[in-house]
Write a protein that holds these residues in place. Structure first.
Motif, PDB file in Angstrom:
ATOM      1  N   HIS A 113       0.849  -1.186   0.000  1.00  0.00           N
ATOM      2  CA  HIS A 113       0.000   0.000   0.000  1.00  0.00           C
ATOM      3  C   HIS A 113       0.891   1.244   0.000  1.00  0.00           C
ATOM      4  CE1 HIS A 113       0.817  -0.440   4.351  1.00  0.00           C
ATOM      5  NE2 HIS A 113       0.667   0.884   4.398  1.00  0.00           N
ATOM      6  N   VAL A 114       0.299   2.387  -0.268  1.00  0.00           N
ATOM      7  CA  VAL A 114       1.044   3.638  -0.386  1.00  0.00           C
ATOM      8  C   VAL A 114       0.723   4.536   0.798  1.00  0.00           C
ATOM      9  CG1 VAL A 114       1.304   5.750  -1.755  1.00  0.00           C
ATOM     10  CG2 VAL A 114       1.194   3.534  -2.893  1.00  0.00           C
ATOM     11  N   GLU A 115       1.748   5.186   1.320  1.00  0.00           N
ATOM     12  CA  GLU A 115       1.579   6.175   2.389  1.00  0.00           C
ATOM     13  C   GLU A 115       2.210   7.490   1.936  1.00  0.00           C
ATOM     14  OE1 GLU A 115       3.295   4.620   5.964  1.00  0.00           O
ATOM     15  OE2 GLU A 115       1.799   3.025   6.176  1.00  0.00           O
ATOM     16  N   GLY A 116       1.630   8.600   2.379  1.00  0.00           N
ATOM     17  CA  GLY A 116       2.170   9.921   2.065  1.00  0.00           C
ATOM     18  C   GLY A 116       1.722  10.494   0.751  1.00  0.00           C
ATOM     19  N   ALA A 117       0.855   9.787   0.021  1.00  0.00           N
ATOM     20  CA  ALA A 117       0.383  10.299  -1.279  1.00  0.00           C
ATOM     21  C   ALA A 117      -0.890  11.129  -1.092  1.00  0.00           C
ATOM     22  CB  ALA A 117       0.100   9.136  -2.220  1.00  0.00           C
ATOM     23  N   ARG A 118      -1.129  12.023  -2.019  1.00  0.00           N
ATOM     24  CA  ARG A 118      -2.357  12.822  -1.983  1.00  0.00           C
ATOM     25  C   ARG A 118      -3.559  11.927  -2.271  1.00  0.00           C
ATOM     26  NH1 ARG A 118      -1.653  18.095  -5.658  1.00  0.00           N
ATOM     27  NH2 ARG A 118      -3.878  18.135  -5.102  1.00  0.00           N
ATOM     28  N   SER A 119      -4.587  12.078  -1.511  1.00  0.00           N
ATOM     29  CA  SER A 119      -5.756  11.212  -1.655  1.00  0.00           C
ATOM     30  C   SER A 119      -6.510  11.451  -2.956  1.00  0.00           C
ATOM     31  CB  SER A 119      -6.706  11.416  -0.472  1.00  0.00           C
ATOM     32  OG  SER A 119      -7.123  12.768  -0.397  1.00  0.00           O
ATOM     33  N   ASP A 120      -6.302  12.626  -3.583  1.00  0.00           N
ATOM     34  CA  ASP A 120      -7.028  12.936  -4.814  1.00  0.00           C
ATOM     35  C   ASP A 120      -6.204  12.646  -6.059  1.00  0.00           C
ATOM     36  OD1 ASP A 120      -5.182  14.864  -4.299  1.00  0.00           O
ATOM     37  OD2 ASP A 120      -6.522  16.582  -4.676  1.00  0.00           O
ATOM     38  N   VAL A 121      -5.055  11.981  -5.875  1.00  0.00           N
ATOM     39  CA  VAL A 121      -4.203  11.622  -7.015  1.00  0.00           C
ATOM     40  C   VAL A 121      -4.252  10.104  -7.207  1.00  0.00           C
ATOM     41  CG1 VAL A 121      -1.824  11.494  -7.844  1.00  0.00           C
ATOM     42  CG2 VAL A 121      -2.664  13.597  -6.789  1.00  0.00           C
ATOM     43  N   GLN A 122      -4.464   9.679  -8.438  1.00  0.00           N
ATOM     44  CA  GLN A 122      -4.531   8.254  -8.721  1.00  0.00           C
ATOM     45  C   GLN A 122      -3.130   7.638  -8.811  1.00  0.00           C
ATOM     46  OE1 GLN A 122      -6.831   7.283 -12.179  1.00  0.00           O
ATOM     47  NE2 GLN A 122      -8.792   7.550 -11.125  1.00  0.00           N
ATOM     48  N   ILE A 123      -3.007   6.450  -8.217  1.00  0.00           N
ATOM     49  CA  ILE A 123      -1.776   5.660  -8.327  1.00  0.00           C
ATOM     50  C   ILE A 123      -2.185   4.256  -8.753  1.00  0.00           C
ATOM     51  CG2 ILE A 123       0.253   4.751  -7.137  1.00  0.00           C
ATOM     52  CD1 ILE A 123       0.013   7.045  -5.161  1.00  0.00           C
ATOM     53  N   LEU A 124      -1.605   3.789  -9.832  1.00  0.00           N
ATOM     54  CA  LEU A 124      -1.970   2.487 -10.389  1.00  0.00           C
ATOM     55  C   LEU A 124      -0.746   1.562 -10.448  1.00  0.00           C
ATOM     56  CD1 LEU A 124      -4.065   3.725 -13.472  1.00  0.00           C
ATOM     57  CD2 LEU A 124      -4.909   3.181 -11.165  1.00  0.00           C
ATOM     58  N   VAL A 125      -0.976   0.291 -10.139  1.00  0.00           N
ATOM     59  CA  VAL A 125       0.043  -0.745 -10.363  1.00  0.00           C
ATOM     60  C   VAL A 125      -0.214  -1.321 -11.747  1.00  0.00           C
ATOM     61  CG1 VAL A 125       0.995  -2.936  -9.588  1.00  0.00           C
ATOM     62  CG2 VAL A 125       0.163  -1.290  -7.907  1.00  0.00           C
ATOM     63  N   THR A 126       0.726  -1.130 -12.663  1.00  0.00           N
ATOM     64  CA  THR A 126       0.549  -1.646 -14.020  1.00  0.00           C
ATOM     65  C   THR A 126       1.287  -2.955 -14.254  1.00  0.00           C
ATOM     66  OG1 THR A 126       2.432  -0.355 -14.828  1.00  0.00           O
ATOM     67  CG2 THR A 126       0.250   0.670 -14.933  1.00  0.00           C
ATOM     68  N   ARG A 127       2.217  -3.278 -13.356  1.00  0.00           N
ATOM     69  CA  ARG A 127       2.925  -4.564 -13.479  1.00  0.00           C
ATOM     70  C   ARG A 127       3.526  -4.936 -12.133  1.00  0.00           C
ATOM     71  NH1 ARG A 127       8.568  -6.055 -15.482  1.00  0.00           N
ATOM     72  NH2 ARG A 127       8.420  -8.236 -16.166  1.00  0.00           N
ATOM     73  N   PHE A 128       3.316  -6.201 -11.757  1.00  0.00           N
ATOM     74  CA  PHE A 128       3.981  -6.772 -10.593  1.00  0.00           C
ATOM     75  C   PHE A 128       4.685  -8.045 -11.043  1.00  0.00           C
ATOM     76  CE2 PHE A 128       3.785 -10.275  -7.538  1.00  0.00           C
ATOM     77  CZ  PHE A 128       4.629  -9.790  -6.553  1.00  0.00           C
ATOM     78  N   VAL A 129       5.949  -8.210 -10.655  1.00  0.00           N
ATOM     79  CA  VAL A 129       6.687  -9.419 -11.003  1.00  0.00           C
ATOM     80  C   VAL A 129       7.596  -9.797  -9.844  1.00  0.00           C
ATOM     81  CG1 VAL A 129       8.509  -8.107 -12.191  1.00  0.00           C
ATOM     82  CG2 VAL A 129       8.203 -10.547 -12.700  1.00  0.00           C
ATOM     83  N   ALA A 130       7.630 -11.101  -9.538  1.00  0.00           N
ATOM     84  CA  ALA A 130       8.517 -11.641  -8.498  1.00  0.00           C
ATOM     85  C   ALA A 130       9.397 -12.699  -9.146  1.00  0.00           C
ATOM     86  CB  ALA A 130       7.710 -12.240  -7.357  1.00  0.00           C
ATOM     87  N   THR A 131      10.711 -12.576  -8.969  1.00  0.00           N
ATOM     88  CA  THR A 131      11.674 -13.471  -9.588  1.00  0.00           C
ATOM     89  C   THR A 131      12.522 -14.135  -8.510  1.00  0.00           C
ATOM     90  OG1 THR A 131      11.784 -12.012 -11.508  1.00  0.00           O
ATOM     91  CG2 THR A 131      13.533 -13.646 -11.278  1.00  0.00           C
ATOM     92  N   ALA A 132      12.655 -15.462  -8.604  1.00  0.00           N
ATOM     93  CA  ALA A 132      13.437 -16.229  -7.632  1.00  0.00           C
ATOM     94  C   ALA A 132      14.796 -16.570  -8.226  1.00  0.00           C
ATOM     95  CB  ALA A 132      12.704 -17.503  -7.236  1.00  0.00           C
ATOM     96  N   ASP A 133      15.855 -16.306  -7.462  1.00  0.00           N
ATOM     97  CA  ASP A 133      17.231 -16.564  -7.901  1.00  0.00           C
ATOM     98  C   ASP A 133      17.900 -17.467  -6.870  1.00  0.00           C
ATOM     99  OD1 ASP A 133      19.873 -16.560  -8.674  1.00  0.00           O
ATOM    100  OD2 ASP A 133      19.972 -14.415  -9.051  1.00  0.00           O
ATOM    101  N   ASP A 134      18.282 -18.691  -7.282  1.00  0.00           N
ATOM    102  CA  ASP A 134      18.920 -19.625  -6.350  1.00  0.00           C
ATOM    103  C   ASP A 134      20.438 -19.685  -6.511  1.00  0.00           C
ATOM    104  OD1 ASP A 134      19.329 -21.010  -8.678  1.00  0.00           O
ATOM    105  OD2 ASP A 134      18.226 -22.809  -8.093  1.00  0.00           O
ATOM    106  N   GLY A 135      20.987 -18.725  -7.265  1.00  0.00           N
ATOM    107  CA  GLY A 135      22.427 -18.703  -7.485  1.00  0.00           C
ATOM    108  C   GLY A 135      22.848 -19.399  -8.761  1.00  0.00           C
ATOM    109  N   ARG A 136      21.975 -20.206  -9.332  1.00  0.00           N
ATOM    110  CA  ARG A 136      22.264 -20.903 -10.587  1.00  0.00           C
ATOM    111  C   ARG A 136      21.313 -20.491 -11.710  1.00  0.00           C
ATOM    112  NH1 ARG A 136      25.539 -25.407 -10.506  1.00  0.00           N
ATOM    113  NH2 ARG A 136      26.365 -25.994  -8.465  1.00  0.00           N
ATOM    114  N   GLN A 137      20.082 -20.162 -11.342  1.00  0.00           N
ATOM    115  CA  GLN A 137      19.104 -19.779 -12.342  1.00  0.00           C
ATOM    116  C   GLN A 137      18.103 -18.805 -11.738  1.00  0.00           C
ATOM    117  OE1 GLN A 137      17.034 -23.373 -13.454  1.00  0.00           O
ATOM    118  NE2 GLN A 137      16.229 -23.721 -11.414  1.00  0.00           N
ATOM    119  N   ARG A 138      17.482 -18.019 -12.607  1.00  0.00           N
ATOM    120  CA  ARG A 138      16.420 -17.098 -12.214  1.00  0.00           C
ATOM    121  C   ARG A 138      15.124 -17.557 -12.866  1.00  0.00           C
ATOM    122  NH1 ARG A 138      17.892 -10.723 -11.678  1.00  0.00           N
ATOM    123  NH2 ARG A 138      19.579 -10.904 -10.152  1.00  0.00           N
ATOM    124  N   THR A 139      14.070 -17.609 -12.046  1.00  0.00           N
ATOM    125  CA  THR A 139      12.774 -18.079 -12.529  1.00  0.00           C
ATOM    126  C   THR A 139      11.694 -17.119 -12.057  1.00  0.00           C
ATOM    127  OG1 THR A 139      13.547 -20.358 -12.324  1.00  0.00           O
ATOM    128  CG2 THR A 139      11.189 -20.023 -12.610  1.00  0.00           C
TER     129      THR A 139
END
Length: 210
Positions: A113-139
Protein backbone atom coordinates in the motif's frame (compact mmCIF):
# COMPACT_ATOMS: atom_id res chain seq x y z
CA UNK A 1 98.08 -78.22 59.13
CA UNK A 2 94.92 -77.71 61.10
CA UNK A 3 95.74 -74.01 61.72
CA UNK A 4 96.04 -73.34 57.95
CA UNK A 5 92.69 -74.93 57.35
CA UNK A 6 91.04 -72.77 59.97
CA UNK A 7 92.51 -69.60 58.47
CA UNK A 8 91.35 -70.56 54.98
CA UNK A 9 87.84 -71.23 56.26
CA UNK A 10 87.73 -67.92 58.10
CA UNK A 11 88.86 -66.02 55.03
CA UNK A 12 86.23 -67.70 52.89
CA UNK A 13 83.53 -66.91 55.40
CA UNK A 14 84.62 -63.25 55.54
CA UNK A 15 84.49 -62.99 51.76
CA UNK A 16 81.00 -64.46 51.69
CA UNK A 17 79.79 -61.97 54.32
CA UNK A 18 81.28 -59.07 52.37
CA UNK A 19 79.60 -60.18 49.18
CA UNK A 20 76.25 -60.56 50.90
CA UNK A 21 76.58 -57.12 52.53
CA UNK A 22 77.45 -55.46 49.24
CA UNK A 23 74.61 -57.15 47.49
CA UNK A 24 72.09 -56.12 50.14
CA UNK A 25 73.13 -52.43 49.80
CA UNK A 26 72.55 -52.29 46.00
CA UNK A 27 69.24 -51.51 44.20
CA UNK A 28 68.79 -52.79 40.69
CA UNK A 29 66.92 -50.50 38.24
CA UNK A 30 63.54 -51.47 36.85
CA UNK A 31 64.27 -52.55 33.30
CA UNK A 32 60.71 -53.49 32.40
CA UNK A 33 60.23 -50.17 30.47
CA UNK A 34 62.40 -47.23 29.59
CA UNK A 35 61.44 -44.07 31.61
CA UNK A 36 61.20 -42.06 28.41
CA UNK A 37 58.77 -44.53 26.84
CA UNK A 38 56.61 -44.54 29.96
CA UNK A 39 56.36 -40.72 29.92
CA UNK A 40 55.45 -40.69 26.22
CA UNK A 41 52.70 -43.25 26.84
CA UNK A 42 51.26 -41.13 29.67
CA UNK A 43 51.22 -38.02 27.47
CA UNK A 44 49.57 -39.93 24.62
CA UNK A 45 46.87 -41.22 26.96
CA UNK A 46 46.21 -37.71 28.35
CA UNK A 47 45.92 -36.08 24.92
CA UNK A 48 43.92 -38.83 23.16
CA UNK A 49 40.50 -37.63 21.95
CA UNK A 50 37.40 -39.43 23.22
CA UNK A 51 35.91 -42.02 20.91
CA UNK A 52 33.75 -40.36 18.25
CA UNK A 53 35.08 -36.83 18.89
CA UNK A 54 36.89 -36.71 15.54
CA UNK A 55 33.78 -37.85 13.66
CA UNK A 56 31.59 -35.24 15.36
CA UNK A 57 34.10 -32.48 14.59
CA UNK A 58 34.28 -33.54 10.94
CA UNK A 59 30.48 -33.55 10.65
CA UNK A 60 30.25 -30.08 12.17
CA UNK A 61 32.89 -28.80 9.76
CA UNK A 62 30.97 -30.07 6.71
CA UNK A 63 27.59 -28.70 7.83
CA UNK A 64 27.74 -24.88 7.79
CA UNK A 65 25.38 -23.05 10.08
CA UNK A 66 22.23 -21.76 8.39
CA UNK A 67 22.15 -17.92 8.37
CA UNK A 68 19.08 -16.03 9.50
CA UNK A 69 16.42 -15.41 6.86
CA UNK A 70 14.03 -12.52 6.27
CA UNK A 71 10.95 -14.62 7.03
CA UNK A 72 12.28 -16.61 9.99
CA UNK A 73 9.89 -14.78 12.31
CA UNK A 74 6.96 -15.41 9.95
CA UNK A 75 6.50 -11.84 8.70
CA UNK A 76 8.42 -8.77 7.58
CA UNK A 77 7.64 -5.20 6.52
CA UNK A 78 9.72 -3.14 4.09
CA UNK A 79 9.25 0.59 3.55
CA UNK A 80 10.48 1.89 0.19
CA UNK A 81 10.68 5.50 -0.95
CA UNK A 82 8.99 6.15 -4.29
CA UNK A 83 9.03 9.79 -5.30
CA UNK A 84 6.81 11.90 -3.05
CA UNK A 85 5.18 8.83 -1.50
CA UNK A 86 6.27 5.65 0.26
CA UNK A 87 5.37 2.09 -0.70
CA UNK A 88 4.98 -0.26 2.26
CA UNK A 89 5.21 -4.00 1.50
CA UNK A 90 4.17 -6.59 4.08
CA UNK A 91 5.43 -10.16 3.62
CA UNK A 92 4.32 -13.20 5.60
CA UNK A 93 4.09 -16.98 5.45
CA UNK A 94 2.03 -19.55 7.34
CA UNK A 95 4.88 -22.05 7.01
CA UNK A 96 8.01 -22.28 9.13
CA UNK A 97 10.59 -20.59 6.90
CA UNK A 98 13.43 -21.87 9.11
CA UNK A 99 12.70 -25.42 7.89
CA UNK A 100 12.50 -24.69 4.16
CA UNK A 101 14.55 -27.08 2.03
CA UNK A 102 15.35 -27.10 -1.67
CA UNK A 103 12.55 -29.53 -2.54
CA UNK A 104 9.80 -28.56 -0.07
CA UNK A 105 6.97 -26.24 -1.29
CA UNK A 106 7.56 -22.65 -0.18
CA UNK A 107 4.56 -20.31 -0.21
CA UNK A 108 4.31 -16.71 0.94
CA UNK A 109 1.96 -13.74 0.67
CA UNK A 110 2.52 -10.03 0.25
CA UNK A 111 0.44 -6.88 0.40
CA UNK A 112 1.52 -3.39 -0.72
CA UNK A 113 0.00 0.00 0.00
CA UNK A 114 1.04 3.64 -0.39
CA UNK A 115 1.58 6.18 2.39
CA UNK A 116 2.17 9.92 2.06
CA UNK A 117 0.38 10.30 -1.28
CA UNK A 118 -2.36 12.82 -1.98
CA UNK A 119 -5.76 11.21 -1.65
CA UNK A 120 -7.03 12.94 -4.81
CA UNK A 121 -4.20 11.62 -7.02
CA UNK A 122 -4.53 8.25 -8.72
CA UNK A 123 -1.78 5.66 -8.33
CA UNK A 124 -1.97 2.49 -10.39
CA UNK A 125 0.04 -0.75 -10.36
CA UNK A 126 0.55 -1.65 -14.02
CA UNK A 127 2.93 -4.56 -13.48
CA UNK A 128 3.98 -6.77 -10.59
CA UNK A 129 6.69 -9.42 -11.00
CA UNK A 130 8.52 -11.64 -8.50
CA UNK A 131 11.67 -13.47 -9.59
CA UNK A 132 13.44 -16.23 -7.63
CA UNK A 133 17.23 -16.56 -7.90
CA UNK A 134 18.92 -19.63 -6.35
CA UNK A 135 22.43 -18.70 -7.49
CA UNK A 136 22.26 -20.90 -10.59
CA UNK A 137 19.10 -19.78 -12.34
CA UNK A 138 16.42 -17.10 -12.21
CA UNK A 139 12.77 -18.08 -12.53
CA UNK A 140 9.67 -15.91 -12.58
CA UNK A 141 7.57 -16.93 -9.57
CA UNK A 142 4.64 -14.61 -10.29
CA UNK A 143 3.72 -11.87 -12.75
CA UNK A 144 0.65 -9.66 -12.92
CA UNK A 145 -0.14 -7.04 -15.57
CA UNK A 146 -3.05 -4.62 -15.52
CA UNK A 147 -4.12 -1.41 -13.88
CA UNK A 148 -4.83 -1.87 -10.18
CA UNK A 149 -5.59 1.03 -7.87
CA UNK A 150 -2.99 1.54 -5.14
CA UNK A 151 -3.92 4.95 -3.67
CA UNK A 152 -5.34 4.89 -0.11
CA UNK A 153 -7.29 2.96 1.03
CA UNK A 154 -6.56 0.40 -1.71
CA UNK A 155 -3.98 -2.35 -1.37
CA UNK A 156 -2.34 -4.68 -3.86
CA UNK A 157 -2.12 -8.23 -2.45
CA UNK A 158 -1.07 -11.57 -3.90
CA UNK A 159 0.27 -15.00 -2.96
CA UNK A 160 3.04 -16.93 -4.66
CA UNK A 161 4.87 -20.26 -4.45
CA UNK A 162 8.59 -20.29 -5.07
CA UNK A 163 9.61 -22.42 -8.07
CA UNK A 164 11.84 -25.48 -7.79
CA UNK A 165 15.46 -24.65 -7.07
CA UNK A 166 18.76 -26.42 -7.61
CA UNK A 167 19.37 -29.34 -5.17
CA UNK A 168 22.67 -27.70 -4.19
CA UNK A 169 21.18 -24.25 -3.54
CA UNK A 170 21.78 -22.77 -0.10
CA UNK A 171 19.38 -19.84 -0.41
CA UNK A 172 16.84 -18.13 -2.66
CA UNK A 173 16.78 -14.40 -3.29
CA UNK A 174 13.30 -13.18 -4.15
CA UNK A 175 13.30 -10.00 -6.24
CA UNK A 176 10.04 -8.01 -6.25
CA UNK A 177 9.17 -5.24 -8.70
CA UNK A 178 6.17 -2.89 -8.86
CA UNK A 179 5.66 -0.63 -11.88
CA UNK A 180 3.48 2.31 -10.85
CA UNK A 181 1.68 5.04 -12.75
CA UNK A 182 1.27 8.15 -10.61
CA UNK A 183 -1.07 10.96 -11.72
CA UNK A 184 0.73 14.28 -12.08
CA UNK A 185 -2.26 16.38 -10.96
CA UNK A 186 -5.75 15.48 -9.70
CA UNK A 187 -8.05 14.58 -12.57
CA UNK A 188 -5.31 15.46 -15.09
CA UNK A 189 -5.29 12.03 -16.71
CA UNK A 190 -1.53 12.37 -17.10
CA UNK A 191 0.85 10.01 -15.33
CA UNK A 192 4.51 9.43 -14.68
CA UNK A 193 6.04 6.00 -14.18
CA UNK A 194 7.64 4.95 -10.89
CA UNK A 195 9.38 1.57 -10.44
CA UNK A 196 9.71 0.11 -6.93
CA UNK A 197 12.24 -2.68 -6.26
CA UNK A 198 12.60 -4.89 -3.20
CA UNK A 199 14.11 -8.27 -2.27
CA UNK A 200 14.03 -11.02 0.36
CA UNK A 201 16.79 -13.42 1.41
CA UNK A 202 15.48 -16.92 2.12
CA UNK A 203 18.11 -19.44 3.30
CA UNK A 204 17.52 -23.16 2.70
CA UNK A 205 18.49 -26.26 4.64
CA UNK A 206 20.69 -28.69 2.74
CA UNK A 207 19.10 -32.12 2.25
CA UNK A 208 21.13 -35.29 2.65
CA UNK A 209 21.78 -37.24 -0.53
CA UNK A 210 20.02 -40.65 -0.65
Amino acid sequence: MARRTLRSGAAAAGLAVALMTGTAGCTFPDVTMSPGLAQEQDVAEDTAEPAGATEVAATAATEPERPAGDLDTGSLTHTIAAGDQTVVVDYWTEQDAKTWTTSAPKTLQLAAHVEGARSDVQILVTRFVATADDGRQRTVAAEDRGEFALMPPFTYATALTLPDVSPTATAVTLYVQFDLLVETMPDSGRYYRQTVLDQLELPLIQEESP
